[in-house]
Design an enzyme around this catalytic site. Sequence first.
Site, PDB file in Angstrom:
ATOM      1  CG  ASN A 238     -89.982 -66.696 -32.295  1.00 16.85           C
ATOM      2  OD1 ASN A 238     -89.305 -65.881 -31.689  1.00 16.85           O
ATOM      3  ND2 ASN A 238     -90.327 -66.559 -33.557  1.00 16.85           N
ATOM      4  CG  ASP A 265     -93.917 -73.831 -29.099  1.00 15.88           C
ATOM      5  OD1 ASP A 265     -94.431 -74.285 -30.142  1.00 15.88           O
ATOM      6  OD2 ASP A 265     -93.376 -72.715 -29.044  1.00 15.88           O
ATOM      7  CG  HIS A 269     -87.222 -76.634 -36.612  1.00 15.29           C
ATOM      8  ND1 HIS A 269     -88.095 -76.203 -37.588  1.00 15.29           N
ATOM      9  CD2 HIS A 269     -87.502 -75.893 -35.513  1.00 15.29           C
ATOM     10  CE1 HIS A 269     -88.867 -75.247 -37.094  1.00 15.29           C
ATOM     11  NE2 HIS A 269     -88.531 -75.043 -35.838  1.00 15.29           N
TER      12      HIS A 269
HETATM   13  O1  DOR Z   1     -90.177 -71.604 -31.666  1.00 13.40           O
HETATM   14  C1  DOR Z   1     -91.228 -71.712 -32.269  1.00 13.40           C
HETATM   15  N1  DOR Z   1     -91.411 -72.657 -33.209  1.00 13.40           N
HETATM   16  N2  DOR Z   1     -92.207 -70.856 -32.006  1.00 13.40           N
HETATM   17  C2  DOR Z   1     -93.331 -70.815 -32.744  1.00 13.40           C
HETATM   18  O2  DOR Z   1     -94.170 -70.014 -32.465  1.00 13.40           O
HETATM   19  C3  DOR Z   1     -93.502 -71.714 -33.907  1.00 13.40           C
HETATM   20  C4  DOR Z   1     -92.695 -72.920 -33.753  1.00 13.40           C
HETATM   21  C5  DOR Z   1     -92.574 -73.710 -35.016  1.00 13.40           C
HETATM   22  O3  DOR Z   1     -93.590 -73.924 -35.703  1.00 13.40           O
HETATM   23  O4  DOR Z   1     -91.459 -74.156 -35.330  1.00 13.40           O
HETATM   24 ZN    ZN Z   2     -95.799 -69.684 -30.817  1.00  9.02          ZN
HETATM   25 ZN    ZN Z   3     -95.817 -73.182 -31.331  1.00  9.15          ZN
END
Ligand code: DOR
Ligand code: ZN
Ligand code: ZN
Length: 391
Positions: A238, A265, A269
């Site tokens: 995102n 960013d 995960h």
């Molecule tokens: O891809 C994303 N991951 N975009 C975000 O805005 C948040 C982030 C996350 O915290 O994993």
């Molecule tokens: Zn973001």
């Molecule tokens: Zn982010």
Amino acid sequence: RVLDADGLVALPGFVDLHTHLREPGREDTETIATGSAAAALGGYTAVFAMANTDPVADNAVVVEHVWRRGREVGLVDVHPVGAVTVGLKGEKLAELGTMAASKAGVRVFSDDGLCVADPLIMRRALEYTRSLDAVIAQHAEEPRLTVGAQAHEGERAARLGLAGWPAAAEESIVARDCLLAKQVDARLHVCHVSTSGTVDVLRWAKARGTKVSAEVTPHHLLLTDERLEGYDPVNKVNPPLRTESDVQVLREALAEGVLDCVATDHAPHAVQDKDCEWSAARPGMLGLQTALSIVVKTLVRPGLLDWRGVARVMSERPAEIAGLPDQGRPLAVGEPATLVLVDPRAHWVVRGAELASISGNTPFEGMELPAVVHTTMLRGRVTVTEGKVQS
Ligand code: DOR
Ligand code: ZN
Ligand code: ZN
């Protein structure tokens, strides 16, 4: 210790305005210790730890915890980002002043992961941060245009049956926030710009004197929605990966200065949140250890940026935007060095399992990339040398 820097490029230590360290709350995916190691290995000496932790960093207790833990680890300066609204709910402003006055000295606020969508809350937040001489970093996403969105809205997503995330969802919020920031004379920072239309909006806003800065991620500088083919959720992020022409415009805008800096960013995960159906997967990808190499691949090698420019987009501008006086600039005489030495001729192959992060969700798996971080130094202390963390 003798340090041989023959053939290496010396740059000020990198500053990442946008890192997700996942502590507190998701220490199974990243901790302040592992994220700091990844950052140092990537040439970083300062990172801004996003507020979407559990509990959310919307108060002095959490930001001081993150700040203190960063100091204990000591590999990079960990600057906590404070949430703009309580619980990232967008309804009520968090205690920005208390976080600014805390030990953590918060100067960057963001609800990243979510957008501060309500224009009235955003305007009040901008007024508040102006009085604190702080900056709001906005994740620009009009939520009513991205309900159920899974990928960049376009021909490819339609063919693959993935609900679209339109460019206008980003561009409309950036335009609105630029107008609000100008009206209240506050500073605005736009997170992860992903479309050429946003570059147009930023060009317009800067020309009329708006105090706006913007970042672009390494993945948006290299990857496109072609990565949707195969449905591998490692490519889900995102804002989503956009088109070839967006990528070209982002590269040129960064070289020109319409986009100010690169921010990762970095979003670790867990395996179960990526090794699943596309629609169930969480958005986000690792970035700290690959950022420099992607910048070299997408900008230095094609001749869009020289090493001076790399220092600008990886270090000087982000330090200025966040108000860090002691990073991102040439050293004063006698000052302990905060720098990175890069081997511009070396190459490496990305292996997620070998990265310092607990998670392995890199979209660059198996790619051979140019430029290797040789040594990172924080105030005279070597934190990394020859690919190894010095603890
Ligand atoms: O891809 C994303 N991951 N975009 C975000 O805005 C948040 C982030 C996350 O915290 O994993
Ligand atoms: Zn973001
Ligand atoms: Zn982010």
